[in-house]
Design a protein around this motif. Structure first.
Motif, PDB file in Angstrom:
ATOM      1  N   LYS A  80       1.110  -0.972  -0.283  1.00 31.49           N
ATOM      2  CA  LYS A  80       0.193  -0.205  -0.565  1.00 31.49           C
ATOM      3  C   LYS A  80       0.973   0.994   0.016  1.00 31.49           C
ATOM      4  O   LYS A  80       1.876   1.190   0.547  1.00 31.49           O
ATOM      5  CB  LYS A  80      -0.764  -0.025   0.689  1.00 31.49           C
ATOM      6  N   GLY A  81       0.442   2.219  -0.572  1.00 30.89           N
ATOM      7  CA  GLY A  81       1.309   3.738  -0.870  1.00 30.89           C
ATOM      8  C   GLY A  81       2.862   3.463  -1.735  1.00 30.89           C
ATOM      9  O   GLY A  81       3.447   4.095  -2.415  1.00 30.89           O
TER      10      GLY A  81
ATOM     11  N   ALA B 126      -0.056   1.923  -5.553  1.00 30.60           N
ATOM     12  CA  ALA B 126      -1.391   0.509  -5.204  1.00 30.60           C
ATOM     13  C   ALA B 126      -2.641   1.034  -3.910  1.00 30.60           C
ATOM     14  O   ALA B 126      -1.158   1.618  -2.938  1.00 30.60           O
ATOM     15  CB  ALA B 126      -0.175  -0.364  -4.568  1.00 30.60           C
ATOM     16  N   PRO B 127      -3.442   1.324  -4.122  1.00 34.49           N
ATOM     17  CA  PRO B 127      -4.363   1.518  -2.736  1.00 34.49           C
ATOM     18  C   PRO B 127      -4.184   0.561  -2.016  1.00 34.49           C
ATOM     19  O   PRO B 127      -5.102   0.592  -0.895  1.00 34.49           O
ATOM     20  CB  PRO B 127      -5.539   2.466  -3.521  1.00 34.49           C
ATOM     21  N   VAL B 128      -3.657  -0.097  -1.532  1.00 33.52           N
ATOM     22  CA  VAL B 128      -4.010  -1.489  -1.124  1.00 33.52           C
ATOM     23  C   VAL B 128      -2.823  -2.611  -1.220  1.00 33.52           C
ATOM     24  O   VAL B 128      -2.444  -2.655  -2.363  1.00 33.52           O
ATOM     25  CB  VAL B 128      -5.198  -2.391  -1.099  1.00 33.52           C
TER      26      VAL B 128
ATOM     27  N   LEU C 190      -8.989  -1.147   3.113  1.00 34.97           N
ATOM     28  CA  LEU C 190      -9.690  -0.862   2.010  1.00 34.97           C
ATOM     29  C   LEU C 190     -10.676   0.168   2.995  1.00 34.97           C
ATOM     30  O   LEU C 190     -11.210   1.420   2.888  1.00 34.97           O
ATOM     31  CB  LEU C 190     -11.123  -1.982   1.733  1.00 34.97           C
ATOM     32  N   ASP C 191     -10.598   0.068   4.925  1.00 34.99           N
ATOM     33  CA  ASP C 191     -11.395   0.744   5.968  1.00 34.99           C
ATOM     34  C   ASP C 191     -10.713   2.305   5.603  1.00 34.99           C
ATOM     35  O   ASP C 191     -12.084   3.535   6.233  1.00 34.99           O
ATOM     36  CB  ASP C 191     -11.331   0.096   7.519  1.00 34.99           C
ATOM     37  N   GLY C 192      -9.528   2.334   5.508  1.00 37.65           N
ATOM     38  CA  GLY C 192      -9.191   3.968   5.381  1.00 37.65           C
ATOM     39  C   GLY C 192      -9.166   4.598   4.175  1.00 37.65           C
ATOM     40  O   GLY C 192      -8.578   5.666   4.246  1.00 37.65           O
TER      41      GLY C 192
ATOM     42  N   ALA D  23     -19.444   9.782  -1.486  1.00 37.05           N
ATOM     43  CA  ALA D  23     -19.467  11.003  -0.921  1.00 37.05           C
ATOM     44  C   ALA D  23     -18.633  11.697  -0.610  1.00 37.05           C
ATOM     45  O   ALA D  23     -18.743  13.112  -0.594  1.00 37.05           O
ATOM     46  CB  ALA D  23     -20.754  10.936   0.243  1.00 37.05           C
ATOM     47  N   ALA D  24     -17.851  10.942   0.159  1.00 40.76           N
ATOM     48  CA  ALA D  24     -16.441  11.271   1.490  1.00 40.76           C
ATOM     49  C   ALA D  24     -15.495  11.893   0.287  1.00 40.76           C
ATOM     50  O   ALA D  24     -14.941  13.516   0.101  1.00 40.76           O
ATOM     51  CB  ALA D  24     -15.374  10.547   1.807  1.00 40.76           C
TER      52      ALA D  24
END
Lengths: 386, 124
Positions: B48-49, B66-68, B107-109, B114-115
């Motif tokens: 991630k990152g 990479a978001p995850v 994924l929770d982060g 909407a956000a």
């Protein structure tokens, strides 16, 4: 993990925070109306692209005609004081053959420093009574101070920074502009003339920064928007932003000041020897002449060259140029050439490796991309020589 | 499941334990014409990152992170020939790569739609 010198996506998307209040050209409201994306550039709020995007704008300029707002560039008028010659005076600051300019002729030259480095590059046109200079936006205040310091004794110096400057470029530029001002049709490349457009006295040169046919039109500030609207009303003409201006000039192999040329590069290294008058090469008399003359005689230690990378990777400014793992130079401009549908670059390499056909590697994100040194321009110039 | 978003303007759509990753509509609009995309090799393990892909517009090159964490199980090879898909369909044909997630709690982060919309609005 691959070493990367790219921007993050966030950085790329962020507009630079403005350093002080930004200036606007006479066409700012028109750009907004046309849906331009406005970015800070050389202290101005300028259109980088319109809604159709850079690729469409690029193709428009190569196939029809594009209108560019380049009013951020500096315009200066020099007039000789009694008993003086403005051309001879300007020649003390530039290596170009200015004294040899006939009325109505235009030339490209550079302000040099004592080391032969380039302070700015500029266009000079003789009207017969005056010299008209067009200088880069980012350099214009420094250029003006430089001119005032050295030429005040011999010339009246009039900065005309409020005037508009429009570039109309492309194979159909002539037919479009001639509808408003018929006399421009027969003007030849690198000539200029006073022309009345929409009732306003303008100074038009047949020149530009795309490698194609076209004009630059110096307009009174208050007449600029009306003239731009008249040009945009011609069926051949669409507005073009700074993004396509950069991809067009790159394909044409033309230098961008601050990138391909600066105070550390001489006109010889930059491949601009053609712009130095033959007599001036011998006689000198411009700042840094000794350095330039030595390079003419012995060869410059490095040269600006065109580079064609294999494959699709794009080598951008700052990428290292290497042969067998050893650095031999750096890319100064690189990007996607829309006319060719592939990446191109230019940069400086040591003289021993500057020959056309030399195989090099460009280091893109730490990986070597095979490339070859090639002649420029990448896209053939299409100037109108009559 | 629905999409999640990063503050680097990437989206991820997870089906089972595989997430498909691309850049957002906002990102493609702001980038302008995409002319080159480099996607990661299948089989590569990414954190991630980590910088794993590159998107280039006419004007600039940008890293894609990479978001995850996980293993790259598929990459969109078609983008090599049709990078403009990223502009035309950023959340469809213009996807970049798929990762088999090693830790779904990552994924929770991430932001929900909407956000992310509020985040984009805050950018002005």
């Amino acid at each position: 993990m691959i070493a990367s010198d790219n921007a993050t996506l966030t950085e790329t998307l962020l507009t630079d925070p403005a350093a002080g209040p930004l200036k606007r050209t006479p066409l700012y409201e028109l750009h907004r109306e046309l849906g331009a994306r406005i970015v800070p550039f050389a202290g101005y709020e300028m259109p980088v692209q319109y809604p159709t995007g850079i690729l469409v704008e690029h193709a428009q300029t190569r196939t029809a005609a594009g209108l560019f707002d380049v009013s951020h560039m500096g315009q200066v008028r020099l007039t000789a004081k009694p008993g003086q010659s403005a051309a001879k005076a300007l020649e003390t600051l530039v290596p170009g053959d200015i004294a040899g300019l006939q009325p109505g002729q235009q030339r490209y030259t550079q302000f040099t420093n004592e080391a032969g480095g380039i302070l700015d590059d500029l266009m000079v046109t003789s009207t017969g009574d005056h010299l008209l200079l067009v200088i880069n936006a980012a350099c214009k205040d420094a250029d003006l101070a430089h001119i005032q310091k050295h030429l005040s004794a011999t010339c009246e110096i009039e900065p005309m920074f409020a005037r508009g400057l429009l570039a109309l470029q492309g194979p159909q530029a002539s037919q479009a502009l001639a509808r408003l001002a018929p006399s421009v049709a027969t003007m030849k490349f690198m000539t200029g003339a006073y022309v009345v457009i929409d009732g306003a006295e303008c100074y038009v040169t047949r020149s530009g920064y795309t490698g194609g046919d076209g004009y630059e039109i110096s307009t009174p500030a208050e007449a600029t928007e009306a003239i731009a609207r008249k040009l945009l009303a011609q069926p051949e003409v669409k507005p073009i932003g700074l993004g396509a201006r950069d991809s067009l000039r790159l394909e044409a192999g033309l230098c961008l000041y601050g990138h391909d040329i600066d105070t550390t590069t001489t006109p010889v290294e930059a491949g601009l020897l053609w712009s130095i008058g033959k007599e001036r090469r011998v006689q000198g008399g411009f700042p840094g002449a000794a350095v330039v003359q030595k390079q003419i005689a012995e060869g410059a230690p490095r040269k600006r060259v065109g580079i064609l990378p294999e494959g699709k990777a794009i080598a951008r400014e700052g990428a290292e140029i290497a042969i067998a793992g050893k650095g031999v130079g750096k890319v100064t401009s690189g990007g996607f050439a829309p006319t060719l549908g592939r990446a191109v670059a230019m940069g400086y390499v040591e003289r021993a490796h500057a020959a056309n056909g030399t195989k090099v590697d460009l280091l893109v994100r730490g990986k070597p991309v095979p490339a070859e040194i090639v002649p420029m321009p990448f896209v053939k110039h299409a100037y109108y020589r009559g | 499941m629905s999409m999640k978003y990063t503050n680097e303007h990437e989206w991820i759509r997870v089906e089972g334990d595989v997430g498909t990753i691309g850049i957002t509509q906002y990102a493609q609009e702001q980038l302008g014409d995409v002319v080159f995309v480099e996607v990661p090799a299948v089989g590569r393990t990414v954190a991630k990152g980590e910088s794993v892909a590159v998107v280039e517009s006419v004007k600039a090159a940008s890293d894609i992170y990479a978001p995850v964490s996980g293993e790259v199980v598929e990459a969109n090879a078609a983008l090599a020939d049709t990078p403009g898909d990223v502009n035309a369909e950023p959340t469809g044909k213009g996807w970049f790569f798929k990762v088999k997630l090693s830790d779904k709690s990552e994924l929770d982060g991430l932001m929900d739609e909407a956000a992310y919309d509020a985040f984009v609005k805050s950018l002005g």
